[in-house]
Design an enzyme around this catalytic site. Structure first.
Site, PDB file in Angstrom:
ATOM      1  N   GLU A 114      -5.803  -8.509   1.024  1.00  0.00           N
ATOM      2  CA  GLU A 114      -6.485  -8.027   2.227  1.00  0.00           C
ATOM      3  C   GLU A 114      -7.947  -7.737   1.901  1.00  0.00           C
ATOM      4  OE1 GLU A 114      -4.737  -4.785   4.415  1.00  0.00           O
ATOM      5  OE2 GLU A 114      -2.689  -5.510   4.075  1.00  0.00           O
ATOM      6  N   GLU A 170       0.804  -1.225   0.000  1.00  0.00           N
ATOM      7  CA  GLU A 170       0.000   0.000   0.000  1.00  0.00           C
ATOM      8  C   GLU A 170       0.841   1.281   0.000  1.00  0.00           C
ATOM      9  OE1 GLU A 170      -3.093   0.119   2.920  1.00  0.00           O
ATOM     10  OE2 GLU A 170      -3.981  -1.789   2.279  1.00  0.00           O
TER      11      GLU A 170
END
Length: 446
Positions: free
Chosen positions: A353, A173
């Site tokens: 995720e 991320e």
């Protein structure tokens, strides 16, 4: 005669589908001063008064560093086929450079060997935000040199573990580092400097490309980035909202996808930043060739959609979880997966995720009835199944998270795990969602 609701046919996934769960080092390991580990920016940030809810830190977290064998047995008992974890850079290079710390490498070797012994495929993330503090002191991700230090660290890890890890993820991320670390200041290093933020974005992407090249030169296995992608939708039907949404999507998604998968930064974002921005001035000749080094897969993390107004602001359309930023909209997972395949071609995808926090408490029977998490996962897995049916080359799905853990600025207030952690005793308790997920894995669907 009573009428019953028609039963939908069961959803079955491909026979080799990689059912998994995910964690990250600082959120679960603890043991921040053991076996030669150095300081990270999150050690510093979480010790700074007022930064973390309740003054919490990751110093103990879920104590996974000492309890990893117990956690490996939990994974085996759940039937996991894949486990996505991260390696703490400060355990490998305490100051971010130099000879790797053998005790740190040995911990991850034991973890990886334990996964293999239990028939679970390791998926290792090289960077999940815990930058060595010594590198932050030297400029952090604003310094171009940090990308090259990351490549050196990646090479050391590949040399030590490369033959035992089939899938590597580079940077977790990068957008969150940019937005939370350098725009809002809610994450380490706690800055609020937009001009620095997008230079950081470029250096994180450069680090990704350099790590890909390091694996090709020094290791084996597949490699790709891990992006949290937020599908962006106009809040109304006006042309202004449509235009604002396009630019918002540029900053949320294309700024990260385009350079890795097409070798270009999006023109609209570069124009919006302007030629004098630190990012635009920081792009050197050859950088995009490095960043677009061919990858083997793309890791997608999906939590929420974004709805954009004509003024470029955002509005809420769907109910939120305990994380107020998270709107619960399973259709967004289908939309982002099919969009990636449509826009960038059939690159293999893993969902690394997907999950939510729920108000989990141990009941009188010593169990946790997290019905909201089951409903969330069921709906998102159904969306993933539809994406598969639409031709998305989706290989695996990892629930966030395996364990309750340190949730960054929220400390221990939010519980995201399939497994309840009693932090006072470190006792693990399978939540109802864990039992449900075990059945899903055994049946290869639901």
């Amino acid at each position: 005669m009573s009428m019953s609701t028609p039963q939908r046919p069961p959803l079955r996934f491909p026979p080799d589908f990689g059912w998994g769960a995910a964690t990250s080092a600082y959120q679960i390991e603890g043991a921040v001063k053991e076996d030669g580990r150095g300081e990270s920016v999150w050690d510093t940030f979480s010790r700074t008064p007022g930064r973390i809810r309740n003054g919490d830190t990751g110093e103990v977290a879920a104590d996974h560093y000492h309890r990893y064998r117990e956690d490996l047995d939990l994974m085996r008992d759940l039937g996991l086929r894949s486990y996505r974890f991260s390696i703490a850079w400060p355990r490998i290079q305490p100051d971010g450079t130099g000879t790797p710390n053998q005790r740190g490498l040995d911990f991850y070797r034991r973890l990886v060997d334990g996964l293999h012994e239990r028939g679970i495929a390791p998926m290792a993330t090289l960077f999940h935000w815990d930058l060595p503090q010594a590198l932050q002191d030297a400029g952090g991700w604003e310094a171009r040199d940090t990308a090259y230090r990351f490549a050196d660290y990646a090479e050391a890890v590949f040399r030590a573990l490369g033959d035992r890890v089939p899938v590597w993820l580079t940077i977790n991320e990068p957008k969150t580092v940019v937005q939370n670390g350098y725009l809002s200041g809610h994450h380490a290093p706690g800055r609020q400097d937009p001009d620095a933020a997008y230079l950081v974005a470029h250096h994180l992407q450069l680090a990704h490309g350099l790590a890909v090249r390091a694996l090709r030169a020094n290791g084996t296995g597949r490699i790709g980035p891990a992006f949290n992608l937020h599908p962006c939708y106009p809040a109304d039907d006006s042309p202004e909202a449509t235009a604002a949404t396009r630019l918002y999507d540029g900053y949320e998604n294309r700024l990260y996808l385009d350079p890795v998968l097409t070798g270009r930064y999006p023109d609209d974002v570069l124009a919006d930043l302007g030629p004098d921005s630190r990012m635009v001035r920081g792009i050197a000749d050859g950088d995009l060739e490095i960043i677009s080094s061919p990858v083997d897969l793309l890791a997608v993390q999906y939590y929420t959609p974004i709805y954009v107004t004509a003024a470029g602001d955002t509005v809420r359309r769907w109910p939120t979880s305990e994380a107020e930023w998270q709107q619960i909209y399973p259709e967004g997972l289908y939309d982002i997966l099919t969009r990636v395949t449509r826009d960038y071609g059939p690159i293999p995808i893993t969902v690394t995720e997907n999950g939510l926090p729920t108000p989990d408490t141990l009941d009188a029977h010593g169990t946790v009835d997290d019905a909201g998490r089951i409903a969330f996962l069921r709906d998102h897995l159904a969306a993933a199944h539809r994406a598969l049916a639409a031709g998305v080359p989706l290989e695996s799905f990892h629930v966030w998270s395996l364990l309750d853990n340190f949730e960054w600025a929220e400390g221990y207030d939010q519980r995201w795990g399939l497994v309840y952690v009693d932090y006072a005793t470190q006792r693990r308790v399978l939540k109802r969602s864990a039992h449900w997920y075990r059945t899903v894995i055994a049946d290869n669907g639901f």
